[in-house]
Write a protein that holds these residues in place. Structure first.
Motif, PDB file in Angstrom:
ATOM      1  N   LEU A 186      -3.248   3.752  -1.277  1.00  0.00           N
ATOM      2  CA  LEU A 186      -3.635   3.134  -2.551  1.00  0.00           C
ATOM      3  C   LEU A 186      -2.850   1.850  -2.760  1.00  0.00           C
ATOM      4  O   LEU A 186      -1.658   1.780  -2.436  1.00  0.00           O
ATOM      5  CB  LEU A 186      -3.341   4.085  -3.721  1.00  0.00           C
ATOM      6  CG  LEU A 186      -4.119   5.390  -3.773  1.00  0.00           C
ATOM      7  CD1 LEU A 186      -3.536   6.299  -4.847  1.00  0.00           C
ATOM      8  CD2 LEU A 186      -5.584   5.116  -4.038  1.00  0.00           C
ATOM      9  N   ALA A 187      -3.503   0.861  -3.330  1.00  0.00           N
ATOM     10  CA  ALA A 187      -2.818  -0.372  -3.717  1.00  0.00           C
ATOM     11  C   ALA A 187      -1.999  -0.098  -4.975  1.00  0.00           C
ATOM     12  O   ALA A 187      -2.254   0.860  -5.715  1.00  0.00           O
ATOM     13  CB  ALA A 187      -3.848  -1.467  -3.991  1.00  0.00           C
ATOM     14  N   ALA A 188      -1.011  -0.932  -5.232  1.00  0.00           N
ATOM     15  CA  ALA A 188      -0.163  -0.784  -6.421  1.00  0.00           C
ATOM     16  C   ALA A 188      -0.996  -0.747  -7.695  1.00  0.00           C
ATOM     17  O   ALA A 188      -0.664  -0.026  -8.641  1.00  0.00           O
ATOM     18  CB  ALA A 188       0.855  -1.916  -6.473  1.00  0.00           C
ATOM     19  N   SER A 189      -2.090  -1.472  -7.727  1.00  0.00           N
ATOM     20  CA  SER A 189      -2.936  -1.524  -8.925  1.00  0.00           C
ATOM     21  C   SER A 189      -3.649  -0.210  -9.210  1.00  0.00           C
ATOM     22  O   SER A 189      -4.134   0.007 -10.319  1.00  0.00           O
ATOM     23  CB  SER A 189      -3.957  -2.650  -8.789  1.00  0.00           C
ATOM     24  OG  SER A 189      -4.785  -2.415  -7.670  1.00  0.00           O
ATOM     25  N   MET A 229       0.852  -1.184   0.000  1.00  0.00           N
ATOM     26  CA  MET A 229       0.000   0.000   0.000  1.00  0.00           C
ATOM     27  C   MET A 229       0.892   1.240   0.000  1.00  0.00           C
ATOM     28  O   MET A 229       1.933   1.252   0.650  1.00  0.00           O
ATOM     29  CB  MET A 229      -0.918   0.012   1.217  1.00  0.00           C
ATOM     30  CG  MET A 229      -1.876  -1.166   1.296  1.00  0.00           C
ATOM     31  SD  MET A 229      -3.027  -1.277  -0.079  1.00  0.00           S
ATOM     32  CE  MET A 229      -4.138   0.041   0.334  1.00  0.00           C
ATOM     33  N   PHE A 230       0.478   2.245  -0.757  1.00  0.00           N
ATOM     34  CA  PHE A 230       1.232   3.489  -0.862  1.00  0.00           C
ATOM     35  C   PHE A 230       0.396   4.633  -0.312  1.00  0.00           C
ATOM     36  O   PHE A 230      -0.794   4.723  -0.597  1.00  0.00           O
ATOM     37  CB  PHE A 230       1.579   3.780  -2.329  1.00  0.00           C
ATOM     38  CG  PHE A 230       2.501   2.762  -2.932  1.00  0.00           C
ATOM     39  CD1 PHE A 230       3.874   2.885  -2.793  1.00  0.00           C
ATOM     40  CD2 PHE A 230       1.987   1.680  -3.642  1.00  0.00           C
ATOM     41  CE1 PHE A 230       4.722   1.942  -3.339  1.00  0.00           C
ATOM     42  CE2 PHE A 230       2.838   0.741  -4.196  1.00  0.00           C
ATOM     43  CZ  PHE A 230       4.208   0.865  -4.044  1.00  0.00           C
ATOM     44  N   THR A 261       8.258   0.802  -8.441  1.00  0.00           N
ATOM     45  CA  THR A 261       8.545  -0.409  -9.229  1.00  0.00           C
ATOM     46  C   THR A 261       8.742  -1.611  -8.310  1.00  0.00           C
ATOM     47  O   THR A 261       8.277  -2.706  -8.612  1.00  0.00           O
ATOM     48  CB  THR A 261       9.768  -0.224 -10.142  1.00  0.00           C
ATOM     49  OG1 THR A 261      10.893   0.179  -9.362  1.00  0.00           O
ATOM     50  CG2 THR A 261       9.507   0.783 -11.226  1.00  0.00           C
ATOM     51  N   GLY A 262       9.405  -1.404  -7.170  1.00  0.00           N
ATOM     52  CA  GLY A 262       9.596  -2.490  -6.207  1.00  0.00           C
ATOM     53  C   GLY A 262       8.296  -2.960  -5.585  1.00  0.00           C
ATOM     54  O   GLY A 262       8.179  -4.104  -5.164  1.00  0.00           O
ATOM     55  N   GLY A 263       7.311  -2.069  -5.535  1.00  0.00           N
ATOM     56  CA  GLY A 263       6.013  -2.416  -4.955  1.00  0.00           C
ATOM     57  C   GLY A 263       5.013  -2.951  -5.951  1.00  0.00           C
ATOM     58  O   GLY A 263       3.857  -3.176  -5.618  1.00  0.00           O
ATOM     59  N   GLY A 264       5.432  -3.127  -7.205  1.00  0.00           N
ATOM     60  CA  GLY A 264       4.559  -3.756  -8.199  1.00  0.00           C
ATOM     61  C   GLY A 264       3.667  -2.817  -8.979  1.00  0.00           C
ATOM     62  O   GLY A 264       2.703  -3.256  -9.608  1.00  0.00           O
TER      63      GLY A 264
END
Length: 97
Positions: A42-45, A28-29, A84-87
């Motif tokens: 927010l989720a990576a998606s 989560m960011f 990028t590391g978090g997908g």
């Protein structure tokens, strides 16, 4: 295949091969909306990262879950590394020159 390529390892099933694995919690960011000033996770998606030839053309974007505005923020080296590391899905922009 009844024979194993590794001596002493026979009859391994997919279930036994993955038995020790744990599910991983989604990354989560934290983000904020410049319009409504809401802070959220927010989720990576939910994020998109665009990597351009310069710092002016490298940014991440998302839609504010509260007010629905499209947000675009610059992404320095550290932000690019974290996303990028978090997908986070990444788009590489190519110059036409």
């Amino acid at each position: 295949m009844s024979e194993s390529a590794t001596p002493g390892v026979r009859g391994m099933t997919a279930a036994s091969a993955f038995a020790g694995m744990r599910s991983v919690a989604p990354v989560m960011f934290r983000a904020g909306c410049p319009d409504c000033r809401e802070r959220f996770e927010l989720a990576a998606s939910a994020l998109r990262l665009a990597i351009g030839a310069s710092s002016r053309t490298t940014f991440y974007s998302f839609t504010c879950p509260r007010c629905g505005v499209a947000v675009r923020k610059p992404a320095g080296e550290r932000i690019v590394e974290l996303l990028t590391g978090g997908g986070v899905r990444t788009l590489r922009l190519h110059s036409t020159v």
